[in-house]
Design a protein around this motif. Sequence first.
Motif, short mmCIF file in Angstrom:
data_model
loop_
_atom_site.label_atom_id
_atom_site.label_comp_id
_atom_site.label_asym_id
_atom_site.label_seq_id
_atom_site.Cartn_x
_atom_site.Cartn_y
_atom_site.Cartn_z
N ARG A 88 -45.21 101.23 51.01
CA ARG A 88 -46.26 101.28 51.68
C ARG A 88 -46.09 100.40 53.15
NH1 ARG A 88 -51.51 102.96 50.14
NH2 ARG A 88 -52.58 101.34 51.34
N GLU A 89 -45.05 100.67 53.71
CA GLU A 89 -44.81 99.99 54.98
C GLU A 89 -45.12 100.67 56.18
OE1 GLU A 89 -40.48 98.43 56.29
OE2 GLU A 89 -40.71 100.38 56.88
N ASP A 90 -45.91 99.95 57.14
CA ASP A 90 -46.39 100.79 58.42
C ASP A 90 -45.18 101.23 59.04
OD1 ASP A 90 -49.13 100.73 58.18
OD2 ASP A 90 -49.41 98.66 58.73
N ARG A 91 -45.55 102.08 60.17
CA ARG A 91 -44.38 102.47 61.02
C ARG A 91 -44.19 101.38 62.06
NH1 ARG A 91 -41.64 107.64 60.18
NH2 ARG A 91 -42.85 108.79 58.68
N PRO A 92 -42.99 101.37 62.49
CA PRO A 92 -42.77 100.33 63.61
C PRO A 92 -43.65 100.47 64.96
CG PRO A 92 -40.83 101.84 63.32
CD PRO A 92 -41.65 101.94 62.09
N CYS A 93 -43.78 101.76 65.31
CA CYS A 93 -44.35 101.93 66.39
C CYS A 93 -45.95 101.54 66.29
CB CYS A 93 -44.57 103.47 66.73
SG CYS A 93 -44.91 104.54 65.59
N GLN A 94 -46.42 101.40 65.01
CA GLN A 94 -47.67 100.97 64.93
C GLN A 94 -47.92 99.51 64.87
OE1 GLN A 94 -48.61 102.67 60.99
NE2 GLN A 94 -48.57 104.54 61.90
N THR A 95 -46.94 98.89 64.30
CA THR A 95 -46.89 97.51 64.31
C THR A 95 -46.63 96.84 65.46
OG1 THR A 95 -46.11 97.56 61.57
CG2 THR A 95 -45.97 95.41 62.90
N LEU A 96 -45.51 97.24 66.09
CA LEU A 96 -44.92 96.45 67.21
C LEU A 96 -45.76 97.27 68.61
CD1 LEU A 96 -41.40 96.43 66.14
CD2 LEU A 96 -42.93 94.44 66.16
N HIS A 97 -46.43 98.24 68.49
CA HIS A 97 -47.31 98.76 69.60
C HIS A 97 -46.29 98.97 70.62
CE1 HIS A 97 -50.59 97.52 67.40
NE2 HIS A 97 -50.33 96.28 67.25
N VAL A 98 -45.12 99.70 70.55
CA VAL A 98 -44.17 100.12 71.53
C VAL A 98 -44.34 101.54 71.53
CG1 VAL A 98 -42.42 98.30 70.83
CG2 VAL A 98 -42.40 100.59 69.93
N VAL A 99 -43.83 102.13 72.88
CA VAL A 99 -43.91 103.39 73.24
C VAL A 99 -42.64 103.94 72.80
CG1 VAL A 99 -43.91 105.13 75.04
CG2 VAL A 99 -45.28 102.79 75.33
N THR A 100 -42.59 104.98 71.97
CA THR A 100 -41.28 105.60 71.64
C THR A 100 -41.18 107.25 71.75
OG1 THR A 100 -42.70 106.43 69.48
CG2 THR A 100 -41.61 104.25 69.50
N LEU A 101 -39.91 107.61 71.71
CA LEU A 101 -39.63 109.08 72.25
C LEU A 101 -40.34 109.92 71.31
CD1 LEU A 101 -35.83 108.96 72.65
CD2 LEU A 101 -37.47 108.64 74.52
N GLU A 102 -40.68 109.78 70.05
CA GLU A 102 -41.35 110.53 69.03
C GLU A 102 -42.57 110.15 68.98
OE1 GLU A 102 -40.91 111.07 64.24
OE2 GLU A 102 -39.39 112.25 65.43
N ALA A 103 -43.76 110.81 68.76
CA ALA A 103 -45.16 110.41 68.93
C ALA A 103 -45.14 109.70 67.54
CB ALA A 103 -45.84 111.70 68.75
N CYS A 104 -45.96 108.70 67.76
CA CYS A 104 -46.20 107.69 66.72
C CYS A 104 -47.06 108.31 65.45
CB CYS A 104 -46.91 106.44 67.17
SG CYS A 104 -47.09 105.00 65.90
N PRO A 105 -46.48 108.31 64.35
CA PRO A 105 -47.37 108.88 63.24
C PRO A 105 -48.66 108.19 62.97
CG PRO A 105 -44.97 108.79 62.54
CD PRO A 105 -45.36 107.85 63.71
N ALA A 106 -49.59 108.79 62.53
CA ALA A 106 -50.94 108.34 62.01
C ALA A 106 -50.90 107.24 60.93
CB ALA A 106 -51.94 109.60 61.45
N PRO A 107 -51.56 106.28 60.84
CA PRO A 107 -51.47 105.29 59.80
C PRO A 107 -51.78 105.92 58.48
CG PRO A 107 -53.12 104.67 61.51
CD PRO A 107 -52.70 105.96 61.94
N GLY A 108 -50.80 105.55 57.52
CA GLY A 108 -50.88 106.04 56.29
C GLY A 108 -49.44 106.93 56.26
N ASP A 109 -48.75 107.25 56.90
CA ASP A 109 -47.70 108.04 57.09
C ASP A 109 -46.51 106.75 57.00
OD1 ASP A 109 -45.23 109.37 57.48
OD2 ASP A 109 -46.10 110.63 58.85
#
Length: 201
Positions: A88-109
Amino acid sequence: MTPALDGSQVDGSVYTDVTDLAHRAPGWLDDVISAWSTYGVVLFAVLVVIAWWRARRSGSADVVGSLAVPLITVFAFGVDLLLKSLFREDRPCQTLHVVTLEACPAPGDWSFPSNHTAIAAAVAVALLFVSRRLGALALVAAVLMATSRVWVGAHYPHDVLAGFLVGAAVACLAGLVVRRHQAALAERLKATALRPLVAAT
């Protein structure tokens, strides 16, 4: 409920370095890598079909080995999903709040391990049992897939490394089991409705 893990403490700085580089890269390069990250799995499916087609000229036992590749891949994917639900590791885009090329997945992904990479590695290693040439090509493609998943911001580097190891390990163990019983499996399958797929030409 168990709190989600924070993978940024492992290699978050490397992840941000890669995503920063992606933002500075030419647009066409980002487009190519993003397309590969999303649709590259199609190449692995094509390689599996080619392996089966070529194996039909080698004998029924080899055909069984080629038909096992997608089954092994599904099994590796299942193992990877199980690990995701455990860690159950959060996506890096959620934790680090960075803008990424791929849309940041929803929490729980969850992020760890990488599904795309596990699938790619499983196909590659399973193909090595059927064709070294196709397997080697798939291994290169699997490394590119793993790299692309970090580039587009979907995963930390340790996510794709773990995904690669999971896919490769599962495929290696399963491939050894299939190889040991290939001849017997071929004979059994010839007596079923799958005979047209197994019969050599």
